[in-house]
Design a protein around this motif. Structure first.
Motif, PDB file in Angstrom:
ATOM      1  N   ALA A 191      -7.840  -6.975  10.374  1.00 42.83           N
ATOM      2  CA  ALA A 191      -8.529  -5.844  11.009  1.00 42.83           C
ATOM      3  C   ALA A 191      -7.766  -5.301  12.209  1.00 42.83           C
ATOM      4  O   ALA A 191      -7.741  -4.087  12.429  1.00 42.83           O
ATOM      5  N   LYS A 192      -7.102  -6.165  12.961  1.00 44.29           N
ATOM      6  CA  LYS A 192      -6.371  -5.675  14.133  1.00 44.29           C
ATOM      7  C   LYS A 192      -5.143  -4.866  13.746  1.00 44.29           C
ATOM      8  O   LYS A 192      -4.590  -4.143  14.565  1.00 44.29           O
ATOM      9  N   HIS A 193      -4.704  -4.966  12.493  1.00 41.98           N
ATOM     10  CA  HIS A 193      -3.548  -4.202  12.016  1.00 41.98           C
ATOM     11  C   HIS A 193      -3.956  -2.997  11.176  1.00 41.98           C
ATOM     12  O   HIS A 193      -3.105  -2.228  10.739  1.00 41.98           O
ATOM     13  N   CYS A 194      -5.241  -2.838  10.947  1.00 39.29           N
ATOM     14  CA  CYS A 194      -5.742  -1.781  10.073  1.00 39.29           C
ATOM     15  C   CYS A 194      -5.346  -0.390  10.563  1.00 39.29           C
ATOM     16  O   CYS A 194      -4.935   0.461   9.780  1.00 39.29           O
ATOM     17  N   VAL A 195      -5.463  -0.160  11.853  1.00 36.98           N
ATOM     18  CA  VAL A 195      -5.156   1.161  12.418  1.00 36.98           C
ATOM     19  C   VAL A 195      -3.696   1.532  12.174  1.00 36.98           C
ATOM     20  O   VAL A 195      -3.391   2.629  11.707  1.00 36.98           O
ATOM     21  N   SER A 196      -2.788   0.611  12.447  1.00 36.54           N
ATOM     22  CA  SER A 196      -1.367   0.930  12.276  1.00 36.54           C
ATOM     23  C   SER A 196      -1.016   1.116  10.802  1.00 36.54           C
ATOM     24  O   SER A 196      -0.205   1.983  10.456  1.00 36.54           O
ATOM     25  N   ILE A 197      -1.626   0.336   9.927  1.00 40.33           N
ATOM     26  CA  ILE A 197      -1.364   0.493   8.491  1.00 40.33           C
ATOM     27  C   ILE A 197      -1.895   1.829   7.994  1.00 40.33           C
ATOM     28  O   ILE A 197      -1.218   2.549   7.255  1.00 40.33           O
ATOM     29  N   ALA A 198      -3.113   2.194   8.416  1.00 42.73           N
ATOM     30  CA  ALA A 198      -3.697   3.463   7.982  1.00 42.73           C
ATOM     31  C   ALA A 198      -2.887   4.653   8.496  1.00 42.73           C
ATOM     32  O   ALA A 198      -2.691   5.644   7.786  1.00 42.73           O
ATOM     33  N   ARG A 199      -2.380   4.567   9.720  1.00 38.23           N
ATOM     34  CA  ARG A 199      -1.527   5.650  10.243  1.00 38.23           C
ATOM     35  C   ARG A 199      -0.236   5.761   9.449  1.00 38.23           C
ATOM     36  O   ARG A 199       0.233   6.857   9.156  1.00 38.23           O
ATOM     37  N   ALA A 200       0.351   4.617   9.108  1.00 40.13           N
ATOM     38  CA  ALA A 200       1.572   4.632   8.298  1.00 40.13           C
ATOM     39  C   ALA A 200       1.297   5.266   6.935  1.00 40.13           C
ATOM     40  O   ALA A 200       2.123   6.039   6.424  1.00 40.13           O
ATOM     41  N   LEU A 201       0.139   4.975   6.364  1.00 39.74           N
ATOM     42  CA  LEU A 201      -0.232   5.594   5.084  1.00 39.74           C
ATOM     43  C   LEU A 201      -0.401   7.101   5.248  1.00 39.74           C
ATOM     44  O   LEU A 201      -0.003   7.878   4.370  1.00 39.74           O
ATOM     45  N   GLY A 202      -0.980   7.526   6.363  1.00 41.98           N
ATOM     46  CA  GLY A 202      -1.151   8.961   6.616  1.00 41.98           C
ATOM     47  C   GLY A 202       0.185   9.678   6.739  1.00 41.98           C
ATOM     48  O   GLY A 202       0.381  10.758   6.162  1.00 41.98           O
ATOM     49  N   ARG A 203       1.117   9.081   7.460  1.00 47.01           N
ATOM     50  CA  ARG A 203       2.443   9.696   7.602  1.00 47.01           C
ATOM     51  C   ARG A 203       3.167   9.751   6.257  1.00 47.01           C
ATOM     52  O   ARG A 203       3.806  10.750   5.920  1.00 47.01           O
ATOM     53  N   ALA A 204       3.052   8.682   5.475  1.00 43.11           N
ATOM     54  CA  ALA A 204       3.698   8.663   4.160  1.00 43.11           C
ATOM     55  C   ALA A 204       3.058   9.674   3.216  1.00 43.11           C
ATOM     56  O   ALA A 204       3.757  10.305   2.413  1.00 43.11           O
ATOM     57  N   ALA A 205       1.747   9.840   3.325  1.00 43.41           N
ATOM     58  CA  ALA A 205       1.054  10.813   2.462  1.00 43.41           C
ATOM     59  C   ALA A 205       1.531  12.228   2.753  1.00 43.41           C
ATOM     60  O   ALA A 205       1.673  13.040   1.831  1.00 43.41           O
TER      61      ALA A 205
ATOM     62  N   LEU B 270       0.821  -1.211   0.000  1.00 46.61           N
ATOM     63  CA  LEU B 270       0.000   0.000   0.000  1.00 46.61           C
ATOM     64  C   LEU B 270       0.857   1.264   0.000  1.00 46.61           C
ATOM     65  O   LEU B 270       0.475   2.280  -0.600  1.00 46.61           O
ATOM     66  N   LEU B 271       2.007   1.230   0.651  1.00 41.38           N
ATOM     67  CA  LEU B 271       2.901   2.398   0.637  1.00 41.38           C
ATOM     68  C   LEU B 271       3.449   2.648  -0.767  1.00 41.38           C
ATOM     69  O   LEU B 271       3.553   3.802  -1.201  1.00 41.38           O
ATOM     70  N   VAL B 272       3.758   1.583  -1.485  1.00 48.00           N
ATOM     71  CA  VAL B 272       4.202   1.733  -2.882  1.00 48.00           C
ATOM     72  C   VAL B 272       3.064   2.282  -3.723  1.00 48.00           C
ATOM     73  O   VAL B 272       3.256   3.178  -4.553  1.00 48.00           O
ATOM     74  N   GLU B 273       1.876   1.758  -3.499  1.00 51.27           N
ATOM     75  CA  GLU B 273       0.701   2.213  -4.241  1.00 51.27           C
ATOM     76  C   GLU B 273       0.404   3.688  -3.957  1.00 51.27           C
ATOM     77  O   GLU B 273       0.025   4.432  -4.863  1.00 51.27           O
ATOM     78  N   LEU B 274       0.608   4.106  -2.724  1.00 53.95           N
ATOM     79  CA  LEU B 274       0.401   5.508  -2.349  1.00 53.95           C
ATOM     80  C   LEU B 274       1.333   6.411  -3.148  1.00 53.95           C
ATOM     81  O   LEU B 274       0.928   7.467  -3.636  1.00 53.95           O
ATOM     82  N   GLN B 275       2.582   5.996  -3.327  1.00 57.08           N
ATOM     83  CA  GLN B 275       3.544   6.814  -4.071  1.00 57.08           C
ATOM     84  C   GLN B 275       3.286   6.763  -5.565  1.00 57.08           C
ATOM     85  O   GLN B 275       3.431   7.776  -6.254  1.00 57.08           O
ATOM     86  N   GLU B 276       2.894   5.611  -6.099  1.00 64.69           N
ATOM     87  CA  GLU B 276       2.686   5.483  -7.531  1.00 64.69           C
ATOM     88  C   GLU B 276       1.357   6.081  -7.979  1.00 64.69           C
ATOM     89  O   GLU B 276       1.266   6.638  -9.070  1.00 64.69           O
ATOM     90  N   LYS B 277       0.327   5.965  -7.163  1.00 65.29           N
ATOM     91  CA  LYS B 277      -0.999   6.455  -7.553  1.00 65.29           C
ATOM     92  C   LYS B 277      -1.377   7.611  -6.643  1.00 65.29           C
ATOM     93  O   LYS B 277      -0.987   8.732  -6.890  1.00 65.29           O
ATOM     94  N   ASN B 278      -2.160   7.326  -5.595  1.00 64.10           N
ATOM     95  CA  ASN B 278      -2.499   8.345  -4.589  1.00 64.10           C
ATOM     96  C   ASN B 278      -3.012   7.664  -3.335  1.00 64.10           C
ATOM     97  O   ASN B 278      -3.343   6.478  -3.366  1.00 64.10           O
ATOM     98  N   PRO B 279      -3.075   8.390  -2.225  1.00 60.54           N
ATOM     99  CA  PRO B 279      -3.528   7.782  -0.968  1.00 60.54           C
ATOM    100  C   PRO B 279      -4.955   7.249  -1.027  1.00 60.54           C
ATOM    101  O   PRO B 279      -5.293   6.290  -0.331  1.00 60.54           O
TER     102      PRO B 279
END
Length: 152
Positions: free
Chosen positions: A108-122, A81-90
């Motif tokens: 689902a238990k990892h969703c929060v941490s993944i979404a936060r990581a996407l927010g920081r990368a964005a 998802l981090l690669v996808e965020l850089q290649e496309k958009n958040p």
């Protein structure tokens, strides 16, 4: 002089048996844990009879690389998802995160941490105002909290 035939007790009814019992109650679990740990390290889990005990220092580099390549599903998803965020958009990355959690509920238990990581990368890629424009209620708005945490 009168002699008593009843049991001699210490103060408040606590005799030597009680002290021994307390000592065993504290020491026995520790002994069982250590003996179980030692027994597990001596079991040949690999099925290879030539090496009955393998310590961490004896592990070959190919074994280490094999273990590293079999990473946890949430780590693979986060990286994808981090690669996808850089290649496309958040927005695309968040949509795919939501779909992945829907398809595999164990994520689902990892969703929060993944979404936060996407927010920081964005924020690093798009800057705070533009990154915030992609926010949506995926994983309890964790993307937005990741944007806010990176911005401050």
């Amino acid at each position: 002089m009168k002699h008593s035939t009843t049991n001699q007790r210490t103060r408040h009814g606590r005799g030597p048996a009680r002290r021994i019992g307390r000592t065993l109650a504290l020491v026995l679990p520790v002994v069982l844990v250590f003996s179980g740990t030692l027994a597990v390290t001596r079991v040949n889990w690999s099925g290879n009879s030539s090496h009955s005990v393998l310590t961490a220092s004896e592990a070959s580099s190919s074994d280490v690389s094999t273990r590293a390549s079999s990473r946890a599903a949430q780590d693979v998803l986060r990286d994808k998802l981090l690669v996808e965020l850089q290649e496309k958009n958040p927005g695309v990355a968040l949509t795919h995160l939501q779909e992945a959690v829907h398809d595999r509920p164990s994520l689902a238990k990892h969703c929060v941490s993944i979404a936060r990581a996407l927010g920081r990368a964005a924020v690093r890629v798009y800057g705070p105002p533009r990154a915030q424009s992609f926010a949506r209620p995926v994983c309890d708005t964790s993307f937005a909290s990741g944007v806010a945490a990176q911005h401050t």
